[in-house]
Motif scaffolding. Structure first.
Motif, short mmCIF file in Angstrom:
data_model
loop_
_atom_site.label_atom_id
_atom_site.label_comp_id
_atom_site.label_asym_id
_atom_site.label_seq_id
_atom_site.Cartn_x
_atom_site.Cartn_y
_atom_site.Cartn_z
N SER A 47 -19.70 -30.19 6.45
CA SER A 47 -19.49 -29.08 5.61
C SER A 47 -19.66 -29.67 4.17
CB SER A 47 -18.69 -28.04 5.83
OG SER A 47 -19.09 -27.49 7.08
N ARG A 48 -20.21 -29.25 3.09
CA ARG A 48 -20.11 -29.78 1.82
C ARG A 48 -19.22 -28.66 1.28
NH1 ARG A 48 -24.41 -28.42 -0.61
NH2 ARG A 48 -25.63 -29.77 0.36
N SER A 49 -18.04 -29.20 0.64
CA SER A 49 -16.94 -28.39 -0.03
C SER A 49 -17.62 -27.88 -1.41
CB SER A 49 -15.70 -29.16 -0.34
OG SER A 49 -14.91 -28.68 -1.08
N GLU A 50 -17.02 -27.17 -2.08
CA GLU A 50 -17.12 -26.79 -3.59
C GLU A 50 -16.54 -27.84 -4.58
OE1 GLU A 50 -16.20 -22.66 -4.20
OE2 GLU A 50 -17.34 -21.91 -2.87
N GLU A 51 -15.64 -28.48 -4.04
CA GLU A 51 -15.11 -29.51 -4.86
C GLU A 51 -16.17 -30.78 -4.69
OE1 GLU A 51 -10.95 -32.56 -4.56
OE2 GLU A 51 -11.27 -30.62 -3.05
N LYS A 52 -16.34 -31.24 -5.91
CA LYS A 52 -17.71 -32.34 -6.07
C LYS A 52 -17.25 -33.47 -5.10
CE LYS A 52 -20.74 -34.08 -9.30
NZ LYS A 52 -21.94 -34.10 -8.41
N GLY A 53 -18.38 -33.90 -4.31
CA GLY A 53 -18.00 -34.91 -3.83
C GLY A 53 -17.25 -35.09 -2.39
N TYR A 111 -16.63 -33.55 1.40
CA TYR A 111 -17.15 -33.19 2.76
C TYR A 111 -16.30 -33.11 3.59
CZ TYR A 111 -21.98 -33.94 0.57
OH TYR A 111 -22.98 -34.05 -0.17
N TYR A 112 -16.35 -32.15 4.73
CA TYR A 112 -15.68 -31.78 5.85
C TYR A 112 -16.54 -32.13 7.06
CZ TYR A 112 -11.73 -30.14 2.84
OH TYR A 112 -10.89 -30.01 1.87
N ILE A 113 -16.06 -33.02 8.02
CA ILE A 113 -16.44 -33.31 9.31
C ILE A 113 -15.64 -32.66 10.32
CG2 ILE A 113 -17.60 -34.98 10.80
CD1 ILE A 113 -18.05 -36.62 8.40
N ARG A 120 -11.71 -35.22 6.12
CA ARG A 120 -11.89 -34.90 4.63
C ARG A 120 -12.57 -35.94 4.05
NH1 ARG A 120 -10.21 -35.32 -0.35
NH2 ARG A 120 -10.34 -33.59 -1.57
N MET A 121 -13.62 -36.00 3.62
CA MET A 121 -14.29 -37.42 3.02
C MET A 121 -14.56 -37.08 1.62
SD MET A 121 -16.64 -38.74 6.01
CE MET A 121 -17.00 -40.27 5.37
N GLN A 122 -14.30 -38.28 0.74
CA GLN A 122 -14.63 -38.14 -0.69
C GLN A 122 -15.72 -39.10 -0.88
OE1 GLN A 122 -13.19 -36.35 -3.23
NE2 GLN A 122 -14.91 -37.25 -4.49
N ILE A 123 -16.76 -38.80 -1.19
CA ILE A 123 -18.05 -39.45 -1.35
C ILE A 123 -18.16 -40.05 -2.79
CG2 ILE A 123 -20.56 -39.39 -1.09
CD1 ILE A 123 -18.82 -39.33 1.52
N LYS A 124 -18.73 -41.23 -2.86
CA LYS A 124 -18.90 -41.58 -4.42
C LYS A 124 -20.02 -40.95 -4.99
CE LYS A 124 -18.35 -46.59 -2.92
NZ LYS A 124 -19.16 -47.78 -2.50
#
Length: 116
Positions: free
Chosen positions: A46-52, A54-56, A12-16
């Motif tokens: 995959s891009r989550s509906e949660e802003k920023g 992603y799931y790899i 689970r990655m949080q992107i700037k």
């Protein structure tokens, strides 16, 4: 797609904020550093509906081979290229215990509706 017995890794990655498009581009460009490893069975972004967020998800033949990759120079180089986009993240690992393949054929929605 991996079947039962595969080792699965989910990040689970949080992107700037504002860096999402560039992150997706770079992830796609450098993905072969993971998927070309002989023990890798595939990888999904995959891009989550949660802003920023992603799931790899990546599947591996077994945990030992993933751990071998995880400590390799190849993996460290891959991580360095993605690190500038991240503000945080977590990793979850798991053993795939069952796989039920779909019996659906690949058809468009219009084709499916027409066949009904």
């Amino acid at each position: 797609m991996a079947g039962a017995g595969a080792f699965r890794v989910m990040l689970r990655m949080q992107i700037k904020p504002g860096a999402e498009d560039e992150f997706e581009r770079v992830w796609t460009e450098i993905g072969d550093s993971v998927t070309s490893h002989p023990a890798n069975l595939g990888q999904w972004l995959s891009r989550s509906e949660e802003k920023g967020v992603y799931y790899i998800v990546s599947d591996w033949v077994d945990e030992a081979r993933f751990r071998e990759f995880e400590t390799s120079r190849r993996h460290l180089d891959h991580r360095q290229k993605l690190h500038p986009f991240r503000t945080g993240g977590t990793m979850t690992t798991m053993q795939v215990v069952a796989f039920l393949p779909s019996s659906a054929t690949a058809v468009t929605h219009a084709e499916w509706e027409a066949a009904r």
